[in-house]
Design a protein around this motif. Sequence first.
Motif, PDB file in Angstrom:
ATOM      1  N   SER A   6       0.864  -1.176   0.000  1.00  0.00           N
ATOM      2  CA  SER A   6       0.000   0.000   0.000  1.00  0.00           C
ATOM      3  C   SER A   6       0.902   1.227   0.000  1.00  0.00           C
ATOM      4  O   SER A   6       1.679   1.432   0.942  1.00  0.00           O
ATOM      5  CB  SER A   6      -0.901   0.024   1.242  1.00  0.00           C
ATOM      6  OG  SER A   6      -1.823  -1.031   1.231  1.00  0.00           O
ATOM      7  N   ILE A   7       0.833   2.022  -1.065  1.00  0.00           N
ATOM      8  CA  ILE A   7       1.646   3.232  -1.191  1.00  0.00           C
ATOM      9  C   ILE A   7       0.769   4.415  -0.799  1.00  0.00           C
ATOM     10  O   ILE A   7      -0.242   4.695  -1.436  1.00  0.00           O
ATOM     11  CB  ILE A   7       2.161   3.401  -2.628  1.00  0.00           C
ATOM     12  CG1 ILE A   7       2.987   2.178  -3.044  1.00  0.00           C
ATOM     13  CG2 ILE A   7       2.996   4.682  -2.757  1.00  0.00           C
ATOM     14  CD1 ILE A   7       3.370   2.169  -4.514  1.00  0.00           C
ATOM     15  N   ILE A   8       1.158   5.109   0.269  1.00  0.00           N
ATOM     16  CA  ILE A   8       0.367   6.219   0.799  1.00  0.00           C
ATOM     17  C   ILE A   8       1.073   7.537   0.501  1.00  0.00           C
ATOM     18  O   ILE A   8       2.226   7.734   0.903  1.00  0.00           O
ATOM     19  CB  ILE A   8       0.147   6.059   2.312  1.00  0.00           C
ATOM     20  CG1 ILE A   8      -0.613   4.760   2.608  1.00  0.00           C
ATOM     21  CG2 ILE A   8      -0.601   7.266   2.890  1.00  0.00           C
ATOM     22  CD1 ILE A   8      -0.748   4.434   4.085  1.00  0.00           C
ATOM     23  N   ILE A   9       0.385   8.434  -0.204  1.00  0.00           N
ATOM     24  CA  ILE A   9       0.937   9.750  -0.540  1.00  0.00           C
ATOM     25  C   ILE A   9       0.075  10.831   0.106  1.00  0.00           C
ATOM     26  O   ILE A   9      -1.085  10.993  -0.258  1.00  0.00           O
ATOM     27  CB  ILE A   9       0.982   9.983  -2.061  1.00  0.00           C
ATOM     28  CG1 ILE A   9       1.810   8.908  -2.763  1.00  0.00           C
ATOM     29  CG2 ILE A   9       1.554  11.369  -2.367  1.00  0.00           C
ATOM     30  CD1 ILE A   9       1.876   9.077  -4.283  1.00  0.00           C
ATOM     31  N   PRO A  10       0.618  11.593   1.074  1.00  0.00           N
ATOM     32  CA  PRO A  10      -0.096  12.753   1.600  1.00  0.00           C
ATOM     33  C   PRO A  10       0.230  13.973   0.738  1.00  0.00           C
ATOM     34  O   PRO A  10       1.335  14.082   0.199  1.00  0.00           O
ATOM     35  CB  PRO A  10       0.480  12.903   3.009  1.00  0.00           C
ATOM     36  CG  PRO A  10       1.895  12.410   2.859  1.00  0.00           C
ATOM     37  CD  PRO A  10       1.873  11.337   1.781  1.00  0.00           C
ATOM     38  N   THR A  11      -0.720  14.891   0.603  1.00  0.00           N
ATOM     39  CA  THR A  11      -0.457  16.058  -0.240  1.00  0.00           C
ATOM     40  C   THR A  11      -1.322  17.228   0.198  1.00  0.00           C
ATOM     41  O   THR A  11      -2.382  17.043   0.814  1.00  0.00           O
ATOM     42  CB  THR A  11      -0.725  15.729  -1.723  1.00  0.00           C
ATOM     43  OG1 THR A  11      -0.316  16.819  -2.539  1.00  0.00           O
ATOM     44  CG2 THR A  11      -2.201  15.434  -1.963  1.00  0.00           C
ATOM     45  N   PHE A  12      -0.871  18.433  -0.134  1.00  0.00           N
ATOM     46  CA  PHE A  12      -1.663  19.633   0.126  1.00  0.00           C
ATOM     47  C   PHE A  12      -1.148  20.775  -0.747  1.00  0.00           C
ATOM     48  O   PHE A  12      -0.007  21.225  -0.588  1.00  0.00           O
ATOM     49  CB  PHE A  12      -1.604  20.034   1.604  1.00  0.00           C
ATOM     50  CG  PHE A  12      -2.404  21.279   1.915  1.00  0.00           C
ATOM     51  CD1 PHE A  12      -3.783  21.279   1.784  1.00  0.00           C
ATOM     52  CD2 PHE A  12      -1.769  22.441   2.314  1.00  0.00           C
ATOM     53  CE1 PHE A  12      -4.530  22.422   2.058  1.00  0.00           C
ATOM     54  CE2 PHE A  12      -2.497  23.588   2.591  1.00  0.00           C
ATOM     55  CZ  PHE A  12      -3.888  23.578   2.461  1.00  0.00           C
ATOM     56  N   ASN A  13      -1.967  21.190  -1.684  1.00  0.00           N
ATOM     57  CA  ASN A  13      -1.664  22.337  -2.556  1.00  0.00           C
ATOM     58  C   ASN A  13      -0.288  22.251  -3.225  1.00  0.00           C
ATOM     59  O   ASN A  13       0.474  23.218  -3.241  1.00  0.00           O
ATOM     60  CB  ASN A  13      -1.773  23.651  -1.775  1.00  0.00           C
ATOM     61  CG  ASN A  13      -3.220  24.097  -1.598  1.00  0.00           C
ATOM     62  OD1 ASN A  13      -4.108  23.673  -2.341  1.00  0.00           O
ATOM     63  ND2 ASN A  13      -3.461  24.945  -0.615  1.00  0.00           N
ATOM     64  N   CYS A  14       0.023  21.100  -3.774  1.00  0.00           N
ATOM     65  CA  CYS A  14       1.277  20.969  -4.530  1.00  0.00           C
ATOM     66  C   CYS A  14       1.038  20.022  -5.710  1.00  0.00           C
ATOM     67  O   CYS A  14       1.726  19.007  -5.854  1.00  0.00           O
ATOM     68  CB  CYS A  14       2.427  20.496  -3.654  1.00  0.00           C
ATOM     69  SG  CYS A  14       2.111  18.998  -2.726  1.00  0.00           S
ATOM     70  N   LEU A  15       0.064  20.371  -6.540  1.00  0.00           N
ATOM     71  CA  LEU A  15      -0.350  19.513  -7.642  1.00  0.00           C
ATOM     72  C   LEU A  15       0.801  19.173  -8.568  1.00  0.00           C
ATOM     73  O   LEU A  15       0.932  18.026  -9.015  1.00  0.00           O
ATOM     74  CB  LEU A  15      -1.474  20.181  -8.427  1.00  0.00           C
ATOM     75  CG  LEU A  15      -1.973  19.452  -9.678  1.00  0.00           C
ATOM     76  CD1 LEU A  15      -2.456  18.051  -9.343  1.00  0.00           C
ATOM     77  CD2 LEU A  15      -3.080  20.256 -10.357  1.00  0.00           C
ATOM     78  N   HIS A  16       1.668  20.156  -8.873  1.00  0.00           N
ATOM     79  CA  HIS A  16       2.764  19.898  -9.818  1.00  0.00           C
ATOM     80  C   HIS A  16       3.713  18.830  -9.292  1.00  0.00           C
ATOM     81  O   HIS A  16       4.278  18.043 -10.071  1.00  0.00           O
ATOM     82  CB  HIS A  16       3.525  21.198 -10.108  1.00  0.00           C
ATOM     83  CG  HIS A  16       4.188  21.812  -8.925  1.00  0.00           C
ATOM     84  ND1 HIS A  16       3.479  22.290  -7.841  1.00  0.00           N
ATOM     85  CD2 HIS A  16       5.509  22.023  -8.643  1.00  0.00           C
ATOM     86  CE1 HIS A  16       4.328  22.781  -6.950  1.00  0.00           C
ATOM     87  NE2 HIS A  16       5.555  22.614  -7.406  1.00  0.00           N
ATOM     88  N   LEU A  17       3.889  18.769  -7.972  1.00  0.00           N
ATOM     89  CA  LEU A  17       4.741  17.748  -7.383  1.00  0.00           C
ATOM     90  C   LEU A  17       4.002  16.412  -7.280  1.00  0.00           C
ATOM     91  O   LEU A  17       4.581  15.351  -7.524  1.00  0.00           O
ATOM     92  CB  LEU A  17       5.212  18.186  -5.997  1.00  0.00           C
ATOM     93  CG  LEU A  17       6.084  19.437  -5.943  1.00  0.00           C
ATOM     94  CD1 LEU A  17       6.380  19.817  -4.493  1.00  0.00           C
ATOM     95  CD2 LEU A  17       7.390  19.226  -6.706  1.00  0.00           C
ATOM     96  N   LEU A  18       2.732  16.479  -6.926  1.00  0.00           N
ATOM     97  CA  LEU A  18       1.939  15.256  -6.788  1.00  0.00           C
ATOM     98  C   LEU A  18       1.910  14.476  -8.093  1.00  0.00           C
ATOM     99  O   LEU A  18       2.012  13.248  -8.093  1.00  0.00           O
ATOM    100  CB  LEU A  18       0.519  15.608  -6.350  1.00  0.00           C
ATOM    101  CG  LEU A  18      -0.466  14.438  -6.257  1.00  0.00           C
ATOM    102  CD1 LEU A  18      -0.028  13.443  -5.201  1.00  0.00           C
ATOM    103  CD2 LEU A  18      -1.876  14.956  -5.961  1.00  0.00           C
ATOM    104  N   ARG A  19       1.781  15.182  -9.211  1.00  0.00           N
ATOM    105  CA  ARG A  19       1.769  14.495 -10.511  1.00  0.00           C
ATOM    106  C   ARG A  19       3.029  13.654 -10.697  1.00  0.00           C
ATOM    107  O   ARG A  19       2.965  12.510 -11.154  1.00  0.00           O
ATOM    108  CB  ARG A  19       1.664  15.520 -11.640  1.00  0.00           C
ATOM    109  CG  ARG A  19       0.292  16.143 -11.833  1.00  0.00           C
ATOM    110  CD  ARG A  19       0.244  16.837 -13.190  1.00  0.00           C
ATOM    111  NE  ARG A  19      -1.041  17.490 -13.450  1.00  0.00           N
ATOM    112  CZ  ARG A  19      -1.241  18.788 -13.332  1.00  0.00           C
ATOM    113  NH1 ARG A  19      -0.247  19.581 -12.976  1.00  0.00           N
ATOM    114  NH2 ARG A  19      -2.429  19.305 -13.578  1.00  0.00           N
ATOM    115  N   ARG A  20       4.172  14.222 -10.334  1.00  0.00           N
ATOM    116  CA  ARG A  20       5.436  13.503 -10.508  1.00  0.00           C
ATOM    117  C   ARG A  20       5.492  12.273  -9.602  1.00  0.00           C
ATOM    118  O   ARG A  20       5.934  11.194 -10.021  1.00  0.00           O
ATOM    119  CB  ARG A  20       6.607  14.440 -10.202  1.00  0.00           C
ATOM    120  CG  ARG A  20       7.980  13.811 -10.453  1.00  0.00           C
ATOM    121  CD  ARG A  20       9.081  14.818 -10.194  1.00  0.00           C
ATOM    122  NE  ARG A  20       9.084  15.242  -8.787  1.00  0.00           N
ATOM    123  CZ  ARG A  20       9.860  16.201  -8.304  1.00  0.00           C
ATOM    124  NH1 ARG A  20      10.665  16.872  -9.118  1.00  0.00           N
ATOM    125  NH2 ARG A  20       9.820  16.522  -7.030  1.00  0.00           N
TER     126      ARG A  20
END
Length: 250
Positions: A6-20
């Motif tokens: 299970s790969i868990i990615i937290p994110t907040f207002n960084c769409l350009h990084l999340l895509r990568r």
Amino acid sequence: MKPTFSIIIPTFNCLHLLRRAVNSVYSLSCPSHLYELIVIDGGSCDGTIDYLISNSESISYWVSEPDSGLYEAWNKGLSVAVGDWILFLGSDDSLHHDALTQYCTFISNHPEYDYISAQVTLISPNGSQRIVGKPWVWKYFRHFMRTAHVASVHRRELFTRFGLFSMSYTACADYEFFLRIGPRLRAGFMPSVVASMATGGVSQSSLLPLLESRRMKIQLGVISPFRANIDFLYSATIWLLRRIRLNISL
């Protein structure tokens, strides 16, 4: 089929990084049925929700709602994860294409471990790179976080036995989790680079992690208060010298 990871990615207002980060998961060389992708968004307003909706077929689970930060996001991800092994990936990190393939082979050869770490390429703002990540050894680990927690894998049962990440810490609750387990942790080390990580977050740009580490060492009693203060002064000096060398303002 139940995924292995299970790969868990937290994110907040960084769409350009999340895509990568998500693209690095899509590019993994192992079959997609061996992992699930979980994205926990803190309520972004930069187009992240639209991106997650458009990728719903490839993302096993996602949610977008306010949270208190990284560790609440991790805990949310853990509450829905079904993989045998948990991997936390920052939205500004990326997995190497063969990361899970290497872990699969290592786990098959070493079924006794509950936590396996590897190495990570740390990329600084000025473009310099260095490899970080050392084996978990309790007599050293109780003084300093030596393992590269990014892209390491945890047997899911660890969180059933020892609880979730503490919300009392904002910068290094992952370190507290392992200190809480102590020498009972059955840890292995895979001496290969499995991910890339950008510096500049709280863990590299602030003294807060060092202050929190000192507090947790004393509270958990893993070392004496005197030694905890010595560790803090040593780490703070290294942190300061590194920032001077990289010409980063304080």
